[in-house]
Design a protein around this motif. Structure first.
Motif, PDB file in Angstrom:
ATOM      1  N   ARG A   1      19.897  16.418  10.978  1.00 41.06           N
ATOM      2  CA  ARG A   1      18.541  16.980  10.913  1.00 41.06           C
ATOM      3  C   ARG A   1      18.579  18.465  10.595  1.00 41.06           C
ATOM      4  O   ARG A   1      17.721  18.975   9.889  1.00 41.06           O
ATOM      5  CB  ARG A   1      17.816  16.765  12.241  1.00 41.06           C
ATOM      6  CG  ARG A   1      17.436  15.343  12.545  1.00 41.06           C
ATOM      7  CD  ARG A   1      16.516  14.736  11.483  1.00 41.06           C
ATOM      8  NE  ARG A   1      15.284  15.475  11.297  1.00 41.06           N
ATOM      9  CZ  ARG A   1      14.162  15.250  11.971  1.00 41.06           C
ATOM     10  NH1 ARG A   1      14.132  14.327  12.910  1.00 41.06           N
ATOM     11  NH2 ARG A   1      13.064  15.952  11.712  1.00 41.06           N
TER      12      ARG A   1
ATOM     13  N   PHE B   1      11.045   7.371   2.886  1.00 43.98           N
ATOM     14  CA  PHE B   1      11.747   8.639   3.072  1.00 43.98           C
ATOM     15  C   PHE B   1      12.552   8.688   4.362  1.00 43.98           C
ATOM     16  O   PHE B   1      12.181   8.081   5.374  1.00 43.98           O
ATOM     17  CB  PHE B   1      10.735   9.789   3.085  1.00 43.98           C
ATOM     18  CG  PHE B   1      10.179  10.114   1.729  1.00 43.98           C
ATOM     19  CD1 PHE B   1       9.119   9.401   1.208  1.00 43.98           C
ATOM     20  CD2 PHE B   1      10.752  11.122   0.973  1.00 43.98           C
ATOM     21  CE1 PHE B   1       8.614   9.694  -0.057  1.00 43.98           C
ATOM     22  CE2 PHE B   1      10.257  11.421  -0.293  1.00 43.98           C
ATOM     23  CZ  PHE B   1       9.190  10.709  -0.801  1.00 43.98           C
ATOM     24  N   GLY B   2      13.627   9.457   4.312  1.00 37.80           N
ATOM     25  CA  GLY B   2      14.369   9.783   5.512  1.00 37.80           C
ATOM     26  C   GLY B   2      13.701  10.944   6.249  1.00 37.80           C
ATOM     27  O   GLY B   2      12.731  11.514   5.760  1.00 37.80           O
ATOM     28  N   PRO B   3      14.232  11.321   7.411  1.00 37.89           N
ATOM     29  CA  PRO B   3      13.618  12.371   8.221  1.00 37.89           C
ATOM     30  C   PRO B   3      13.843  13.777   7.680  1.00 37.89           C
ATOM     31  O   PRO B   3      13.174  14.716   8.107  1.00 37.89           O
ATOM     32  CB  PRO B   3      14.292  12.205   9.584  1.00 37.89           C
ATOM     33  CG  PRO B   3      15.608  11.596   9.261  1.00 37.89           C
ATOM     34  CD  PRO B   3      15.379  10.700   8.082  1.00 37.89           C
ATOM     35  N   GLY B   4      14.776  13.919   6.739  1.00 44.04           N
ATOM     36  CA  GLY B   4      15.028  15.235   6.165  1.00 44.04           C
ATOM     37  C   GLY B   4      16.176  15.960   6.850  1.00 44.04           C
ATOM     38  O   GLY B   4      16.471  15.741   8.029  1.00 44.04           O
TER      39      GLY B   4
ATOM     40  N   TYR C   1       0.805  10.669   0.124  1.00 41.18           N
ATOM     41  CA  TYR C   1       1.813  10.570   1.172  1.00 41.18           C
ATOM     42  C   TYR C   1       1.444  11.540   2.285  1.00 41.18           C
ATOM     43  O   TYR C   1       0.899  12.615   2.052  1.00 41.18           O
ATOM     44  CB  TYR C   1       3.205  10.923   0.641  1.00 41.18           C
ATOM     45  CG  TYR C   1       3.896   9.820  -0.131  1.00 41.18           C
ATOM     46  CD1 TYR C   1       3.713   9.691  -1.509  1.00 41.18           C
ATOM     47  CD2 TYR C   1       4.739   8.914   0.508  1.00 41.18           C
ATOM     48  CE1 TYR C   1       4.358   8.686  -2.221  1.00 41.18           C
ATOM     49  CE2 TYR C   1       5.390   7.913  -0.197  1.00 41.18           C
ATOM     50  CZ  TYR C   1       5.195   7.800  -1.549  1.00 41.18           C
ATOM     51  OH  TYR C   1       5.834   6.805  -2.252  1.00 41.18           O
TER      52      TYR C   1
ATOM     53  N   GLN D   1       3.006  13.620   5.704  1.00 44.99           N
ATOM     54  CA  GLN D   1       4.209  14.077   6.411  1.00 44.99           C
ATOM     55  C   GLN D   1       3.782  14.747   7.713  1.00 44.99           C
ATOM     56  O   GLN D   1       3.460  15.932   7.739  1.00 44.99           O
ATOM     57  CB  GLN D   1       5.007  15.052   5.536  1.00 44.99           C
ATOM     58  CG  GLN D   1       6.340  15.459   6.132  1.00 44.99           C
ATOM     59  CD  GLN D   1       7.084  16.431   5.236  1.00 44.99           C
ATOM     60  OE1 GLN D   1       6.485  17.318   4.649  1.00 44.99           O
ATOM     61  NE2 GLN D   1       8.394  16.267   5.119  1.00 44.99           N
TER      62      GLN D   1
ATOM     63  N   SER E   1       7.505  17.323  11.834  1.00 44.71           N
ATOM     64  CA  SER E   1       8.823  16.866  12.287  1.00 44.71           C
ATOM     65  C   SER E   1       8.995  15.343  12.227  1.00 44.71           C
ATOM     66  O   SER E   1       9.805  14.779  12.957  1.00 44.71           O
ATOM     67  CB  SER E   1       9.092  17.351  13.720  1.00 44.71           C
ATOM     68  OG  SER E   1       9.037  18.756  13.762  1.00 44.71           O
TER      69      SER E   1
ATOM     70  N   GLN F   1       8.873  11.613   9.556  1.00 42.36           N
ATOM     71  CA  GLN F   1       9.139  11.168   8.197  1.00 42.36           C
ATOM     72  C   GLN F   1       7.874  11.005   7.376  1.00 42.36           C
ATOM     73  O   GLN F   1       6.810  10.660   7.897  1.00 42.36           O
ATOM     74  CB  GLN F   1       9.929   9.846   8.238  1.00 42.36           C
ATOM     75  CG  GLN F   1      11.354  10.061   8.652  1.00 42.36           C
ATOM     76  CD  GLN F   1      12.128   8.801   8.963  1.00 42.36           C
ATOM     77  OE1 GLN F   1      12.478   8.575  10.108  1.00 42.36           O
ATOM     78  NE2 GLN F   1      12.421   8.007   7.967  1.00 42.36           N
ATOM     79  N   MET F   2       8.009  11.246   6.085  1.00 40.38           N
ATOM     80  CA  MET F   2       6.913  11.071   5.157  1.00 40.38           C
ATOM     81  C   MET F   2       6.633   9.582   4.971  1.00 40.38           C
ATOM     82  O   MET F   2       7.564   8.784   4.823  1.00 40.38           O
ATOM     83  CB  MET F   2       7.243  11.712   3.813  1.00 40.38           C
ATOM     84  CG  MET F   2       6.062  11.799   2.888  1.00 40.38           C
ATOM     85  SD  MET F   2       6.323  12.766   1.420  1.00 40.38           S
ATOM     86  CE  MET F   2       7.162  14.187   1.959  1.00 40.38           C
TER      87      MET F   2
END
Lengths: 115, 116
Positions: free
Chosen positions: A9, A106-109, B37, B39, B42, B44-45
């Motif tokens: 993360r 998408f992943g959490p980034g 989308y 987001q 903190s 996920q998108m």
């Protein structure tokens, strides 16, 4: 549920270091993508892959490379990290099937800071 | 080249009220997809809503609906009965309809705050 995971993360690296960002998806998706997200710029595509060992450049590939040796895993590599690569990195995947509705998951980034 | 513009960097709305987020795009394509989308902070998108350009009917998903004006190249998102969980960055996105891995072009985003 589709799950896209990213290895870290938060990540802090030094200028010049080689950095690996890993992304894994569990839905057998053909397509995988790497974006960077910066305030006021939205998401910009770095690289994408539509099959194992296949890769295509996105809009901002300079300074990055990718690897896709297995269908579920897509790695982003910063060969020599620089401060202007400090950013949020998002991984995404999507199905090639006609019923996929072209949705990207998408992943959490990973928030990368290069000092 | 396609571009996506979101002219409202930040917006706020009172809980239970309705808010509309604007999006315009530029393309010469006739077949394409548009997305919103979300987001959350903190988190996920996730996809909120999707519209195929060839469909005239505006897409709706529960409290979320779009106003798709193809000739004007406008794709706004309306959120009805706003809830605290709607607080998030919202990205408008465009995708050509040729292959499943066509590039998705994202707008710069609108930060929405729902105020109790």
């Amino acid at each position: 549920d589709v799950k896209v995971t990213q290895s870290s993360r938060y990540l802090v690296k030094r200028t010049g270091e080689k950095v690996f960002l890993e992304c894994v998806q569990d839905m057998d998706h053909e397509n995988m993508f790497w974006y960077r997200q910066d305030p006021g710029l939205g998401l910009r595509l770095i690289y994408f892959s539509y099959d194992v060992k296949m890769k295509e450049k996105g809009d901002i590939p300079e300074g990055y490379s990718v690897s896709r040796e297995k269908k579920e895993r897509f790695s982003l590599i910063l060969e020599s990290a620089s401060t202007n690569q400090t950013s949020m990195y998002l991984c995404a995947s999507s199905s090639a099937g006609e019923s996929s509705y072209n949705e990207q998951f998408f992943g959490p980034g990973t928030r990368l800071t290069v000092l | 080249a396609q571009t996506v513009t979101q002219s409202q960097p930040e917006m706020s709305v009172q809980e239970a009220e309705t808010v509309t987020l604007s999006c315009t795009y530029d393309t010469s394509e006739s077949n394409y997809y548009l997305f919103w989308y979300k987001q959350p902070p903190s988190r996920q998108m996730i996809l909120v809503i999707r519209q195929e350009a060839y469909k005239q009917q505006n897409a709706t998903e529960n409290r979320f609906s779009v106003n798709f004006q193809k000739a004007a190249k406008s794709f706004s998102l309306k959120i009805s009965d706003s809830q605290l969980g709607d607080t998030a960055m919202y990205f408008c996105a465009f995708m050509k309809g040729e292959t499943s891995y066509d590039k998705v072009i994202f707008g710069p985003g609108t930060s929405l705050s729902v105020i109790p």
